[in-house]
Design an enzyme around this catalytic site. Structure first.
Site, PDB file in Angstrom:
ATOM      1  N   SER A   1       2.454  24.538  -7.949  1.00 32.35           N
ATOM      2  CA  SER A   1       1.221  23.756  -7.771  1.00 32.35           C
ATOM      3  C   SER A   1       0.147  24.553  -7.051  1.00 32.35           C
ATOM      4  O   SER A   1       0.435  25.385  -6.180  1.00 32.35           O
ATOM      5  CB  SER A   1       1.510  22.502  -6.955  1.00 32.35           C
ATOM      6  OG  SER A   1       2.504  21.740  -7.561  1.00 32.35           O
TER       7      SER A   1
ATOM      8  N   GLN B   1       9.423  26.917  -4.717  1.00 32.71           N
ATOM      9  CA  GLN B   1       8.754  26.806  -6.023  1.00 32.71           C
ATOM     10  C   GLN B   1       7.243  26.942  -5.842  1.00 32.71           C
ATOM     11  O   GLN B   1       6.589  26.033  -5.328  1.00 32.71           O
ATOM     12  CB  GLN B   1       9.080  25.441  -6.625  1.00 32.71           C
ATOM     13  CG  GLN B   1       8.474  25.176  -7.986  1.00 32.71           C
ATOM     14  CD  GLN B   1       8.600  23.702  -8.356  1.00 32.71           C
ATOM     15  OE1 GLN B   1       8.560  22.842  -7.489  1.00 32.71           O
ATOM     16  NE2 GLN B   1       8.762  23.415  -9.627  1.00 32.71           N
TER      17      GLN B   1
ATOM     18  N   SER C   1       7.290  23.340  -0.926  1.00 39.94           N
ATOM     19  CA  SER C   1       8.354  22.862  -0.030  1.00 39.94           C
ATOM     20  C   SER C   1       9.195  24.040   0.452  1.00 39.94           C
ATOM     21  O   SER C   1       9.621  24.870  -0.351  1.00 39.94           O
ATOM     22  CB  SER C   1       9.283  21.892  -0.763  1.00 39.94           C
ATOM     23  OG  SER C   1       8.556  20.850  -1.341  1.00 39.94           O
TER      24      SER C   1
ATOM     25  N   GLU D   1      14.263  20.077 -12.474  1.00 37.34           N
ATOM     26  CA  GLU D   1      13.757  19.463 -11.236  1.00 37.34           C
ATOM     27  C   GLU D   1      13.743  17.938 -11.366  1.00 37.34           C
ATOM     28  O   GLU D   1      14.191  17.226 -10.463  1.00 37.34           O
ATOM     29  CB  GLU D   1      12.335  19.981 -10.943  1.00 37.34           C
ATOM     30  CG  GLU D   1      11.733  19.349  -9.693  1.00 37.34           C
ATOM     31  CD  GLU D   1      10.358  19.908  -9.342  1.00 37.34           C
ATOM     32  OE1 GLU D   1       9.688  20.483 -10.219  1.00 37.34           O
ATOM     33  OE2 GLU D   1       9.957  19.759  -8.169  1.00 37.34           O
TER      34      GLU D   1
HETATM   35  C1  LIG Z   1       7.005  16.089  -1.142  1.00 36.37           C
HETATM   36  C2  LIG Z   1       6.411  16.976  -2.193  1.00 36.37           C
HETATM   37  C3  LIG Z   1       6.946  18.221  -2.388  1.00 36.37           C
HETATM   38  C4  LIG Z   1       6.383  19.083  -3.326  1.00 36.37           C
HETATM   39  N1  LIG Z   1       6.931  20.320  -3.454  1.00 36.37           N
HETATM   40  C5  LIG Z   1       6.378  21.178  -4.308  1.00 36.37           C
HETATM   41  C6  LIG Z   1       6.891  22.515  -4.404  1.00 36.37           C
HETATM   42  O1  LIG Z   1       7.844  22.892  -3.716  1.00 36.37           O
HETATM   43  N2  LIG Z   1       6.308  23.369  -5.253  1.00 36.37           N
HETATM   44  C7  LIG Z   1       5.251  23.003  -6.037  1.00 36.37           C
HETATM   45  O2  LIG Z   1       4.796  23.838  -6.809  1.00 36.37           O
HETATM   46  N3  LIG Z   1       4.721  21.745  -5.962  1.00 36.37           N
HETATM   47  C8  LIG Z   1       5.257  20.846  -5.111  1.00 36.37           C
HETATM   48  N4  LIG Z   1       4.737  19.572  -5.011  1.00 36.37           N
HETATM   49  C9  LIG Z   1       3.511  19.255  -5.760  1.00 36.37           C
HETATM   50  C10 LIG Z   1       3.693  18.246  -6.873  1.00 36.37           C
HETATM   51  O3  LIG Z   1       4.317  18.808  -7.989  1.00 36.37           O
HETATM   52  C11 LIG Z   1       2.283  17.720  -7.184  1.00 36.37           C
HETATM   53  O4  LIG Z   1       1.815  17.032  -6.035  1.00 36.37           O
HETATM   54  C12 LIG Z   1       2.287  16.805  -8.368  1.00 36.37           C
HETATM   55  O5  LIG Z   1       2.561  17.500  -9.554  1.00 36.37           O
HETATM   56  C13 LIG Z   1       0.930  16.061  -8.507  1.00 36.37           C
HETATM   57  O6  LIG Z   1      -0.123  16.974  -8.491  1.00 36.37           O
HETATM   58  P1  LIG Z   1      -1.361  16.770  -7.520  1.00 36.37           P
HETATM   59  O7  LIG Z   1      -0.864  16.519  -6.144  1.00 36.37           O
HETATM   60  O8  LIG Z   1      -2.293  17.924  -7.710  1.00 36.37           O
HETATM   61  O9  LIG Z   1      -2.053  15.431  -8.001  1.00 36.37           O
HETATM   62  P2  LIG Z   1      -3.101  15.262  -9.239  1.00 36.37           P
HETATM   63  O10 LIG Z   1      -2.586  16.024 -10.407  1.00 36.37           O
HETATM   64  O11 LIG Z   1      -4.452  15.629  -8.685  1.00 36.37           O
HETATM   65  O12 LIG Z   1      -3.000  13.733  -9.502  1.00 36.37           O
HETATM   66  C14 LIG Z   1      -3.723  12.761  -8.752  1.00 36.37           C
HETATM   67  C15 LIG Z   1      -3.466  11.395  -9.362  1.00 36.37           C
HETATM   68  O13 LIG Z   1      -3.964  11.354 -10.727  1.00 36.37           O
HETATM   69  C16 LIG Z   1      -2.927  10.981 -11.622  1.00 36.37           C
HETATM   70  N5  LIG Z   1      -3.068  11.717 -12.871  1.00 36.37           N
HETATM   71  C17 LIG Z   1      -3.351  13.042 -13.012  1.00 36.37           C
HETATM   72  N6  LIG Z   1      -3.391  13.382 -14.305  1.00 36.37           N
HETATM   73  C18 LIG Z   1      -3.085  12.268 -15.021  1.00 36.37           C
HETATM   74  C19 LIG Z   1      -2.948  11.984 -16.407  1.00 36.37           C
HETATM   75  N7  LIG Z   1      -3.117  12.928 -17.332  1.00 36.37           N
HETATM   76  N8  LIG Z   1      -2.599  10.724 -16.757  1.00 36.37           N
HETATM   77  C20 LIG Z   1      -2.435   9.735 -15.832  1.00 36.37           C
HETATM   78  N9  LIG Z   1      -2.561   9.953 -14.503  1.00 36.37           N
HETATM   79  C21 LIG Z   1      -2.870  11.190 -14.092  1.00 36.37           C
HETATM   80  C22 LIG Z   1      -1.629  11.360 -10.920  1.00 36.37           C
HETATM   81  O14 LIG Z   1      -0.535  10.586 -11.376  1.00 36.37           O
HETATM   82  C23 LIG Z   1      -1.962  11.064  -9.455  1.00 36.37           C
HETATM   83  O15 LIG Z   1      -1.779   9.682  -9.192  1.00 36.37           O
HETATM   84  C24 LIG Z   1       5.266  18.681  -4.092  1.00 36.37           C
HETATM   85  C25 LIG Z   1       4.722  17.408  -3.899  1.00 36.37           C
HETATM   86  C26 LIG Z   1       5.276  16.554  -2.961  1.00 36.37           C
HETATM   87  C27 LIG Z   1       4.663  15.203  -2.770  1.00 36.37           C
END
Ligand SMILES: Cc1cc2nc3c(=O)[nH]c(=O)nc-3n(C[C@H](O)[C@H](O)[C@H](O)COP(=O)(O)OP(=O)(O)OC[C@H]3O[C@@H](n4cnc5c(N)ncnc54)[C@H](O)[C@@H]3O)c2cc1C
Length: 411
Positions: A142, A139, A174, A257
């Site tokens: 992100s 996928q 992933s 998902e």
């Molecule tokens: C093990 C793992 C596998 C993954 N696999 C994939 C994959 O295969 N493909 C893919 O595309 N993505 C993948 N991801 C990414 C995942 O979807 C993102 O990490 C997730 O959506 C959070 O985005 P970010 O890491 O950019 O955090 P951010 O969006 O930067 O968030 C940081 C913090 O701020 C908080 N926050 C942000 N916005 C808000 C809001 N509006 N209200 C309240 N709190 C908020 C969040 O909850 C978090 O605590 C994976 C992540 C993990 C951990």
């Protein structure tokens, strides 16, 4: 051992018996306390490659015997059965030492999206190749600046004749390092509000211009990756849905998902926890008993929420807000259960691998809990979804919903 379901219809009982006969002939029973999920195991590159191959082989066995994609249409390699039959098969399969985990993204996420939004040629090409173990998917959603705010993505796709040319960077992808295909979101129009200028592509991961760089996690294992896209050419025929209509298509993937992560939980069931407490002689301790009861309750609640989600699917509906409830409860469950497991282990909870009880399964579960809690949308985001879509609370102010994406301030 047989699974007794008192109110199961005669037809479902016959189906269960048929599934069990197939499984007994083709797989070994799962040892007590073990899990099909790699989340509970320490991974090396070699162990991962072997796991992916085992998943491919098991999918191929399922397909060759008519047990792949139980509720998928038969013309695309499925069994043409019901969602209830798929659940029965999954219950029986869980008792055997087999896994299709590497196909989770394909079968639980992109497959249903192609079924819902794909044209006939796409369904006919991609779906059977997921079910028979040929194509593992990843996928590519992100980005470094677009996680929770996924619609803020800046990977760009520009039309060039019958192709799109894609440039940008994805992250946390992933399994990109062993995937054959990826579902990719890219911006195709910068002059409309952010949700309206995104297109959903199906991309061959061996296309020139794709570079996959592994990222190492707290577990020591590189499960996900950065993916750099430089002048990657994708045929226009690989657009899923409409050009600039990708946000709606992506909602189908994201709902599925959440339901899959919520339904799978940590991949380590209540029985494994009970087995640990029994093995450590702790089941007579009243506080441990209360904790185990709470754990069992969470496990059963998730099962019932899963039933609700399946009932919805049976009516031909895509996963809705109940998927966010499941995802949140699964997050709470993995956090509480891994705390409990390590507390049960006491000082041995500080050990790892072969030195720790159960080969370090619960240490891995503890370290891996953030994949359930963050992946597929964080707990905070699920709370936002529930607040707005279920409880009807006022939504967050979103000035970025109406402005052209080009004019939004960005990092
Ligand atoms: C093990 C793992 C596998 C993954 N696999 C994939 C994959 O295969 N493909 C893919 O595309 N993505 C993948 N991801 C990414 C995942 O979807 C993102 O990490 C997730 O959506 C959070 O985005 P970010 O890491 O950019 O955090 P951010 O969006 O930067 O968030 C940081 C913090 O701020 C908080 N926050 C942000 N916005 C808000 C809001 N509006 N209200 C309240 N709190 C908020 C969040 O909850 C978090 O605590 C994976 C992540 C993990 C951990």
């Amino acid at each position: 051992m047989t699974t007794q379901i008192p109110d199961e219809s005669a037809a479902d009982q016959a189906f269960r018996a048929e599934a069990r006969t197939f499984l007994e002939a083709h797989a070994r029973p799962r040892p007590p306390g073990s899990s099909s999920s790699p989340l509970g195991k320490e991974m090396t590159a070699e162990a991962e490659a072997a796991h992916v191959q085992e998943c491919r082989d098991w999918q191929a066995t399922l397909a060759a015997n008519g047990w792949a994609g139980i509720s998928w249409p038969a013309e695309y390699g499925g069994r043409g059965g019901t969602v209830g039959q798929a659940r029965i098969f999954a219950q029986e399969e869980a008792r055997f030492d087999v896994s299709s985990g590497a196909f989770m993204v394909a079968i639980a996420m992109v497959g249903p999206t192609i079924i819902a939004h794909g044209v006939e040629e796409q369904k006919a090409y991609y779906l059977p190749r997921m079910l028979d173990g040929e194509h593992v998917w990843c996928q590519l959603f992100s980005e470094p600046g677009a996680g929770s705010d996924l619609a803020g993505l800046t990977t760009r796709a520009e039309r060039d004749g019958d192709e799109f040319v894609v440039n940008g960077q994805k992250v946390w992808t992933s399994g990109a390092h062993f995937s054959d295909w990826g579902m990719l979101l890219a911006r195709t129009d910068w002059d409309v509000p952010k949700h309206r200028g995104i297109t959903y592509f199906l991309v061959d991961m061996r296309s020139p211009g794709i570079e996959v760089r592994p990222l190492r996690q707290i577990t020591g294992y590189a499960h996900f990756n950065e993916v750099f896209l430089t002048d990657v050419r994708i045929p226009a025929a690989n657009v899923l849905g409409e050009v600039n209509g990708g946000w709606g298509v992506a909602q189908t993937t994201l709902g599925n998902e959440r339901a899959a992560i919520g339904g799978g939980g940590s991949g380590i069931g209540f029985k494994a926890l009970l087995h640990l407490a029994e093995a450590l002689g702790r089941t007579g301790d009243p506080t441990v008993r209360q904790d185990l009861a709470r754990s069992y309750t969470r496990f059963e609640l998730l099962n019932w929420l899963g039933q609700r989600a399946r009932a919805r699917a049976k009516q031909g509906k895509q996963p809705g807000s109940e998927a966010s409830v499941m995802k949140m409860l699964a997050s709470q469950r993995v956090a509480a259960d891994s705390d409990l497991a390590l507390a049960l282990e006491g000082p041995a909870g500080m050990l790892q691998s072969g030195d720790a009880p159960e080969e370090g399964m619960f240490q891995q579960m503890f370290l891996n809990q953030w994949s359930v809690r963050i992946g597929g949308g964080t707990e905070q985001i699920q709370r936002n979804v529930l607040g707005e879509r279920v409880l009807g609370l006022p939504s967050e102010p979103r000035p970025d919903k109406s402005l052209p994406f080009r004019d939004l301030p960005r990092n």
